[in-house]
Design a protein around this motif. Structure first.
Motif, short mmCIF file in Angstrom:
data_model
loop_
_atom_site.label_atom_id
_atom_site.label_comp_id
_atom_site.label_asym_id
_atom_site.label_seq_id
_atom_site.Cartn_x
_atom_site.Cartn_y
_atom_site.Cartn_z
N ALA A 18 2.72 0.16 -1.31
CA ALA A 18 3.98 -0.43 -1.77
C ALA A 18 3.75 -1.34 -2.96
O ALA A 18 4.53 -1.35 -3.93
CB ALA A 18 4.64 -1.20 -0.62
N GLU A 19 2.67 -2.12 -2.92
CA GLU A 19 2.36 -3.03 -4.03
C GLU A 19 2.01 -2.24 -5.29
O GLU A 19 2.45 -2.59 -6.40
CB GLU A 19 1.19 -3.94 -3.64
N GLU A 20 1.24 -1.16 -5.13
CA GLU A 20 0.90 -0.32 -6.27
C GLU A 20 2.15 0.32 -6.88
O GLU A 20 2.29 0.41 -8.10
CB GLU A 20 -0.10 0.75 -5.85
N LYS A 21 3.08 0.76 -6.00
CA LYS A 21 4.33 1.35 -6.49
C LYS A 21 5.16 0.31 -7.23
O LYS A 21 5.75 0.60 -8.27
CB LYS A 21 5.13 1.91 -5.31
N ARG A 22 5.19 -0.92 -6.68
CA ARG A 22 5.97 -1.98 -7.33
C ARG A 22 5.41 -2.29 -8.71
O ARG A 22 6.16 -2.40 -9.69
CB ARG A 22 5.94 -3.25 -6.47
N ILE A 23 4.09 -2.40 -8.80
CA ILE A 23 3.45 -2.68 -10.09
C ILE A 23 3.69 -1.54 -11.08
O ILE A 23 4.00 -1.76 -12.25
CB ILE A 23 1.94 -2.91 -9.89
N ALA A 24 3.58 -0.29 -10.57
CA ALA A 24 3.82 0.88 -11.44
C ALA A 24 5.26 0.91 -11.93
O ALA A 24 5.53 1.22 -13.10
CB ALA A 24 3.48 2.16 -10.69
N GLU A 25 6.21 0.57 -11.05
CA GLU A 25 7.63 0.55 -11.43
C GLU A 25 7.91 -0.53 -12.46
O GLU A 25 8.65 -0.32 -13.43
CB GLU A 25 8.50 0.33 -10.18
N GLU A 26 7.29 -1.70 -12.26
CA GLU A 26 7.47 -2.78 -13.23
C GLU A 26 6.90 -2.38 -14.59
O GLU A 26 7.51 -2.66 -15.63
CB GLU A 26 6.78 -4.05 -12.73
N LYS A 27 5.75 -1.71 -14.58
CA LYS A 27 5.17 -1.24 -15.84
C LYS A 27 6.06 -0.20 -16.50
O LYS A 27 6.24 -0.20 -17.72
CB LYS A 27 3.78 -0.65 -15.58
#
Length: 243
Positions: free
Chosen positions: A64-73
């Motif tokens: 979930a954290e990786e997805k959040r970071i990827a979405e923010e990027k």
């Protein structure tokens, strides 16, 4: 006595044996209990399941954290690209605006230069023309019948030079339709020479200071104050006396 002694020894031996067996049983029970606490398979399975559950929770949190970071990027990259696109469009629009202004400026300069050249040419032509012929009172006056029309000095109806309306001889008629108290007419120089003073029936004295593309032959175009006056004058035949 020996019997009694043997019985006492036997009893002591039996008591010792029972004591040893009891202690051994107690030790075995203790070891068995300890083994049950440490090696209970149900407890071990429960612990293993809990560990797997905690690992899965941690893994899901990491995903979930990786997805959040990827979405923010991704969002940040989209914003950057959009900002670059808008900046590029603004830069292109500004260049086009400046190019248009430059083209308009050059066109305006060319127009003004053409007007200055035309006015200069008209002034030079006017200087070469013969001055108005003095009014003669001799008996040799020439009277001709011409077709008469009228035109105005409105800027909208004439070719202007620097915002001024000039005759073919370079006289400025923007603010007045008179020249030294005389009306101004456009003529065909082959019939009435430029600079000639004439008397127009019903109008009075006039001077030939202008020409026109449609003024050919026995036609006289009278300068009036407005387009409405020109319409009212219409087209009529009049007598013109040349001095």
């Amino acid at each position: 006595m020996k019997l009694i002694k043997y019985m006492m020894l036997f009893g002591t031996a039996m008591i010792g044996m029972f004591t040893f067996v009891g202690q051994a049983d107690a030790a075995q029970i203790g070891i068995g209990t300890e083994q049950k606490i440490v090696q209970n398979p149900i407890e071990l399975e429960r612990q293993a399941i809990e560990e797997e559950r905690q690992k899965e929770i941690a893994r899901q949190k990491k995903i979930a954290e990786e997805k959040r970071i990827a979405e923010e990027k991704r969002i940040a990259e989209e914003k950057r690209l959009e900002a670059e696109r808008i900046a590029a469009e603004k830069e292109k629009a500004e260049k086009e605006r400046l190019a248009k202004l430059e083209a308009e400026r050059k066109a305006e300069e060319a127009r003004k230069e053409a007007e200055r050249a035309a006015a200069k040419k008209a002034a030079a032509s006017s200087n070469k023309k013969t001055t108005a012929t003095p009014v003669s009172t001799s008996a040799g006056k020439k009277v001709i019948t011409v077709e008469s029309t009228a035109y105005s000095n409105d800027i909208a109806d004439n070719k202007a030079y620097g915002g001024r309306v000039l005759t073919a001889t370079g006289h400025d008629v923007t603010d007045s339709i008179y020249y030294n108290g005389m009306r101004i007419i456009a003529v065909d120089p082959a019939v009435i020479p430029l600079g000639s003073k004439v008397h127009i029936q019903g109008v009075g004295d006039a001077i030939a200071l202008d020409t026109g593309g449609r003024i050919k032959g026995h036609i006289v175009d009278l300068l009036v104050d407005s387009k409405q006056d020109a319409i009212q004058w219409g087209r009529r035949h009049i007598k013109v006396t040349l001095y």
